[in-house]
Design a protein around this motif. Structure first.
Motif, mmCIF file in Angstrom:
data_model
loop_
_atom_site.group_PDB
_atom_site.id
_atom_site.type_symbol
_atom_site.label_atom_id
_atom_site.label_comp_id
_atom_site.label_asym_id
_atom_site.label_seq_id
_atom_site.Cartn_x
_atom_site.Cartn_y
_atom_site.Cartn_z
ATOM 1 N N ASN A 216 3.788 24.362 8.389
ATOM 2 C CA ASN A 216 3.064 25.252 7.503
ATOM 3 C C ASN A 216 3.030 24.705 6.081
ATOM 4 O O ASN A 216 4.023 24.231 5.556
ATOM 5 N N ALA A 217 1.856 24.782 5.461
ATOM 6 C CA ALA A 217 1.608 24.430 4.062
ATOM 7 C C ALA A 217 1.536 22.934 3.785
ATOM 8 O O ALA A 217 1.319 22.538 2.663
ATOM 9 N N VAL A 218 1.701 22.064 4.785
ATOM 10 C CA VAL A 218 1.487 20.635 4.566
ATOM 11 C C VAL A 218 -0.010 20.392 4.648
ATOM 12 O O VAL A 218 -0.603 20.403 5.712
ATOM 13 N N MET A 219 -0.610 20.187 3.501
ATOM 14 C CA MET A 219 -2.065 20.134 3.413
ATOM 15 C C MET A 219 -2.601 18.727 3.234
ATOM 16 O O MET A 219 -3.808 18.532 3.096
ATOM 17 N N GLY A 220 -1.717 17.745 3.208
ATOM 18 C CA GLY A 220 -2.194 16.383 3.038
ATOM 19 C C GLY A 220 -1.075 15.419 2.731
ATOM 20 O O GLY A 220 0.110 15.764 2.750
ATOM 21 N N VAL A 221 -1.473 14.193 2.439
ATOM 22 C CA VAL A 221 -0.537 13.117 2.107
ATOM 23 C C VAL A 221 -1.074 12.366 0.897
ATOM 24 O O VAL A 221 -2.270 12.054 0.826
ATOM 25 N N VAL A 222 -0.209 12.086 -0.058
ATOM 26 C CA VAL A 222 -0.549 11.227 -1.188
ATOM 27 C C VAL A 222 0.032 9.844 -0.889
ATOM 28 O O VAL A 222 1.226 9.600 -1.053
ATOM 29 N N GLY A 223 -0.829 8.957 -0.393
ATOM 30 C CA GLY A 223 -0.388 7.612 -0.070
ATOM 31 C C GLY A 223 -0.191 6.784 -1.319
ATOM 32 O O GLY A 223 -1.057 6.752 -2.205
ATOM 33 N N LEU A 224 0.938 6.096 -1.415
ATOM 34 C CA LEU A 224 1.274 5.316 -2.608
ATOM 35 C C LEU A 224 1.568 3.856 -2.281
ATOM 36 O O LEU A 224 2.227 3.178 -3.065
ATOM 37 N N ASN A 225 1.079 3.366 -1.128
ATOM 38 C CA ASN A 225 1.342 1.953 -0.889
ATOM 39 C C ASN A 225 0.257 1.115 -1.548
ATOM 40 O O ASN A 225 -0.510 1.597 -2.381
ATOM 41 N N TYR A 226 0.159 -0.142 -1.203
ATOM 42 C CA TYR A 226 -0.663 -1.098 -1.948
ATOM 43 C C TYR A 226 -2.071 -1.257 -1.382
ATOM 44 O O TYR A 226 -2.842 -2.093 -1.850
ATOM 45 N N ASN A 227 -2.444 -0.455 -0.392
ATOM 46 C CA ASN A 227 -3.785 -0.511 0.175
ATOM 47 C C ASN A 227 -4.824 -0.023 -0.838
ATOM 48 O O ASN A 227 -4.532 0.807 -1.694
ATOM 49 N N LYS A 228 -6.051 -0.513 -0.718
ATOM 50 C CA LYS A 228 -7.133 -0.143 -1.636
ATOM 51 C C LYS A 228 -7.362 1.367 -1.683
ATOM 52 O O LYS A 228 -7.778 1.922 -2.708
ATOM 53 N N LEU A 229 -7.102 2.065 -0.579
ATOM 54 C CA LEU A 229 -7.371 3.493 -0.498
ATOM 55 C C LEU A 229 -6.244 4.367 -1.047
ATOM 56 O O LEU A 229 -6.424 5.578 -1.188
ATOM 57 N N SER A 230 -5.094 3.802 -1.342
ATOM 58 C CA SER A 230 -3.983 4.629 -1.813
ATOM 59 C C SER A 230 -4.259 5.129 -3.227
ATOM 60 O O SER A 230 -4.977 4.498 -4.014
ATOM 61 N N THR A 269 13.519 -6.179 -9.754
ATOM 62 C CA THR A 269 13.771 -7.018 -8.589
ATOM 63 C C THR A 269 12.440 -7.268 -7.897
ATOM 64 O O THR A 269 11.534 -6.421 -7.976
ATOM 65 N N PRO A 270 12.256 -8.414 -7.255
ATOM 66 C CA PRO A 270 10.979 -8.701 -6.582
ATOM 67 C C PRO A 270 10.650 -7.662 -5.518
ATOM 68 O O PRO A 270 11.528 -7.170 -4.807
ATOM 69 N N LEU A 271 9.368 -7.329 -5.438
ATOM 70 C CA LEU A 271 8.856 -6.365 -4.473
ATOM 71 C C LEU A 271 7.965 -7.116 -3.496
ATOM 72 O O LEU A 271 7.005 -7.775 -3.890
ATOM 73 N N ASP A 272 8.288 -7.027 -2.215
ATOM 74 C CA ASP A 272 7.522 -7.721 -1.173
ATOM 75 C C ASP A 272 6.667 -6.695 -0.446
ATOM 76 O O ASP A 272 7.174 -5.679 0.033
ATOM 77 N N LEU A 273 5.369 -6.942 -0.380
ATOM 78 C CA LEU A 273 4.435 -6.006 0.246
ATOM 79 C C LEU A 273 4.139 -6.498 1.653
ATOM 80 O O LEU A 273 3.541 -7.553 1.848
ATOM 81 N N TYR A 274 4.552 -5.706 2.654
ATOM 82 C CA TYR A 274 4.429 -6.175 4.042
ATOM 83 C C TYR A 274 4.234 -5.000 4.987
ATOM 84 O O TYR A 274 5.014 -4.038 4.972
ATOM 85 N N GLU A 275 3.197 -5.074 5.806
ATOM 86 C CA GLU A 275 2.901 -4.090 6.855
ATOM 87 C C GLU A 275 2.918 -2.653 6.349
ATOM 88 O O GLU A 275 3.376 -1.732 7.019
ATOM 89 N N GLY A 276 2.416 -2.459 5.121
ATOM 90 C CA GLY A 276 2.281 -1.109 4.595
ATOM 91 C C GLY A 276 3.520 -0.555 3.935
ATOM 92 O O GLY A 276 3.505 0.583 3.455
ATOM 93 N N PHE A 277 4.615 -1.320 3.871
ATOM 94 C CA PHE A 277 5.848 -0.853 3.253
ATOM 95 C C PHE A 277 6.234 -1.762 2.085
ATOM 96 O O PHE A 277 5.780 -2.895 1.972
ATOM 97 N N TYR A 278 7.103 -1.233 1.227
ATOM 98 C CA TYR A 278 7.660 -1.996 0.118
ATOM 99 C C TYR A 278 9.037 -2.522 0.522
ATOM 100 O O TYR A 278 9.951 -1.746 0.799
ATOM 101 N N PHE A 279 9.175 -3.839 0.540
ATOM 102 C CA PHE A 279 10.449 -4.471 0.871
ATOM 103 C C PHE A 279 11.107 -4.992 -0.396
ATOM 104 O O PHE A 279 10.433 -5.470 -1.315
ATOM 105 N N VAL A 280 12.437 -4.918 -0.439
ATOM 106 C CA VAL A 280 13.216 -5.447 -1.557
ATOM 107 C C VAL A 280 14.253 -6.425 -1.018
ATOM 108 O O VAL A 280 14.603 -6.393 0.168
ATOM 109 N N THR A 281 14.729 -7.292 -1.902
ATOM 110 C CA THR A 281 15.726 -8.292 -1.509
ATOM 111 C C THR A 281 17.112 -7.802 -1.884
ATOM 112 O O THR A 281 17.548 -7.909 -3.036
#
Length: 438
Positions: A216-230, A269-281
């Motif tokens: 109930n009340a989940v009306m959407g998602v705010v995507g914040l990854n690195y895709n053009k549509l986020s 710290t470096p941010l690695d963009l891979y398969e839709g997620f943010y990876f860190v070292t």
């Protein structure tokens, strides 16, 4: 290109369509907050801890499913991400904003692992009934459909065209109905504490007309990854969030900032963009300033894509790969104050202790995650333990038999976390989020 309009009691200011919003601020509301329409005052801290664990386990399952699918399917991102909407995982924080005008409020899950912004739209077959009315695009003069020829349509996984050459999408997933709708543009309005109402026209989003089951009340998602549509990418590729006191339903200072005004402060710290997620070292973990015996290679993402450490907003708990978890769990068990430990039947990957978390973890040494470049994330007892029943408390770190680790929101509380997508940097700074409201 997006433009921005600032509205307050004194004036309305419009910045030209060629300009990018410099700073968009949104309140983040924890799913257990007293501010939510579905807040249940009968829920105790123990109820909330149970829900947090269930949500985290569901989130890890989504990540695992996606990572395994990506090993054999290069275009896996959209399909697997849709599972967020069908499973029990509903994220940790909601972003509060308006769509079209202030008569249409939206509560959407903040998700750093999602490629897109989506909102429920009328007509919406099989949509869960929310406490807030669903947005009706037919009543809006600022709503427009996105053409099949648009670069945004091309960014979708397997886009379709309707008879009017509008961009359609459909995503199927196991165990629930597919979600489908139209890619569109609309104005979003954010109620900021310092600049009044900020209106951003022409934001690209998924207007969902058919959805699977959602709470109930989940009306959407705010995507914040690195895709053009986020939403993060559409607003300039930088964002930051500050969260504190995750377990306090009355805490009201959690905040998300999008655009050039995002807080990118502290060590990076470096941010690695891979398969839709943010990876860190992650290079190591210490307890009370003593480094644990964990080889650095334990946390590395290999050439095959397997392994690595994800920083994520979708779950409260964290998971550590087995070798790292065993070293940390052994070090925690060796603390003289915490001797009565066990692993509960319902969650064998958790480490629990007989007692009261507030009394028995006073003065517990800080667990620190050490990242490449010198950035650190320090976890005090409040971030490391939670009361799971009246008689015992558990670590919020779980063991992952798979080969990746995830840093959840419990570990990130009391920090401002800043993302520079194009610069591929993650910034960490310990902060009292209440200061951002001053």
């Amino acid at each position: 290109m997006l433009s921005i309009i600032v509205t307050n009691s004194n004036a309305t200011k419009s910045i030209g369509a060629s300009s990018m919003p410099k700073r968009v601020v949104a309140k983040l509301i924890h799913r257990n907050s007293i501010r939510l329409p579905f807040y249940d005052p009968n829920h105790t801290d123990i109820h909330r801890a149970k829900f947090a664990l269930e949500n985290s386990v569901a989130r890890f399952a989504i990540i695992e499913q996606k990572m395994k699918s990506c090993e054999v399917n290069a275009s896996c991102s959209d399909n697997i991400q849709a599972k967020l909407r069908a499973k029990t995982s509903v994220g940790v924080f909601f972003v509060e904003f308006y769509i079209k005008d202030t008569s249409h409020p939206v509560l959407a899950v903040m998700d750093t692992g999602s490629t897109h912004l989506w909102v429920q739209c009328i007509p919406c077959e099989n949509c869960a009934q929310a406490s807030i009315p669903i947005y009706d695009p037919s009543t809006s003069s600022t709503y427009t459909n996105v053409s099949c020829l648009s670069e945004y349509c091309e960014a979708l996984h397997r886009p379709k065209c309707d008879e009017r050459r509008n961009c359609k999408y459909e995503v199927e997933y196991e165990g629930a109905r597919p979600t489908e709708g139209i890619l569109a543009r609309e104005s979003l309005i954010f109620d900021t504490s310092d600049e009044g109402l900020l209106t951003i026209p022409n934001v690209v989003f998924r207007c969902s007309h058919e959805s699977g089951e959602k709470p109930n009340a989940v009306m959407g998602v705010v995507g914040l990854n690195y895709n053009k549509l986020s939403l993060a990418t559409q607003l300039g590729g930088k964002f930051s969030y500050c969260v504190g006191k995750v377990k306090d339903p009355s805490y009201g200072y959690n905040q998300l900032i999008l655009g050039e005004g995002a807080i990118l402060e502290g060590d990076s710290t470096p941010l690695d963009l891979y398969e839709g997620f943010y990876f860190v070292t992650l290079e190591g973990i210490s307890l009370g300033g003593v480094m644990l015996n964990i080889p650095r290679a334990t946390f590395e993402r290999r050439a095959s894509g397997k392994g690595g450490v994800i920083i994520d907003s979708g779950g409260e708990s964290s998971v550590l790969i087995q070798r790292a978890y065993e070293e940390l769990a052994n070090a925690v068990r060796d603390m003289t104050e915490l001797k009565s430990w066990f692993k509960p039947y319902e969650e064998p990957n958790a480490l629990c202790f007989i007692g009261d978390v507030n009394n028995d973890t006073k003065g517990f040494p800080i667990v620190t995650f050490h990242f490449s470049g010198g950035a650190e994330l320090g976890l005090e007892a409040e971030s490391l333990f939670t009361q799971s029943s009246p008689t015992y408390f558990c670590m919020t770190m779980l063991e992952n038999p798979d080969d990746y680790s995830v840093i959840g929101m419990n570990a990130q509380q009391f920090y401002n976390v800043g993302y520079d997508i194009s610069g591929k940097k993650l910034y960490l700074r310990r902060m009292d989020c209440e200061l951002l409201d001053e």
